[in-house]
Design a protein around this motif. Structure first.
Motif, short mmCIF file in Angstrom:
data_model
loop_
_atom_site.label_atom_id
_atom_site.label_comp_id
_atom_site.label_asym_id
_atom_site.label_seq_id
_atom_site.Cartn_x
_atom_site.Cartn_y
_atom_site.Cartn_z
N ASN A 196 1.63 6.61 -6.89
CA ASN A 196 0.42 7.71 -7.22
C ASN A 196 1.10 9.07 -7.02
OD1 ASN A 196 -1.57 5.70 -7.78
ND2 ASN A 196 -2.34 5.83 -5.67
N GLN A 252 1.13 4.14 -2.86
CA GLN A 252 0.79 5.61 -2.50
C GLN A 252 2.08 6.34 -3.19
OE1 GLN A 252 0.59 5.64 1.69
NE2 GLN A 252 -1.60 5.27 1.65
N THR A 292 0.81 -1.03 -0.07
CA THR A 292 0.07 0.02 -0.01
C THR A 292 0.94 1.27 -0.15
OG1 THR A 292 -1.77 -1.20 1.19
CG2 THR A 292 -1.74 1.12 1.16
#
Length: 75
Positions: free
Chosen positions: A31, A28, A24
């Motif tokens: 992104n 992130q 995760t």
């Protein structure tokens, strides 16, 4: 004997949680790198993507995006 078994069992039950958390965090950062590229922050994107590559992030576009960011730094 039972304590060793319980500790081992607990370790293997918790391990996927930490692995999922790491994925995760890498997502992130990916992104963030994409946002940096959209905003024209090419140096920031190169740095972020390089960190991702060094961390073992698996994505088919990661090397292409870093190359694109390097290319745009030359302008």
């Amino acid at each position: 004997m039972k304590n060793g078994f319980r500790t081992t069992l607990l370790f293997f039950l918790i391990l996927p949680v930490f692995a999922q958390h790491a994925e995760t965090l890498l997502q992130q950062h990916w992104n963030t790198a994409l946002s940096q590229m959209k905003g024209g922050d090419w140096q920031g994107a190169v740095t972020t993507i390089s960190v991702l590559i060094n961390a073992g992030f698996r994505n088919n576009d990661v090397f292409l995006k870093r190359a694109t960011a390097y290319y745009n730094l030359q302008d």
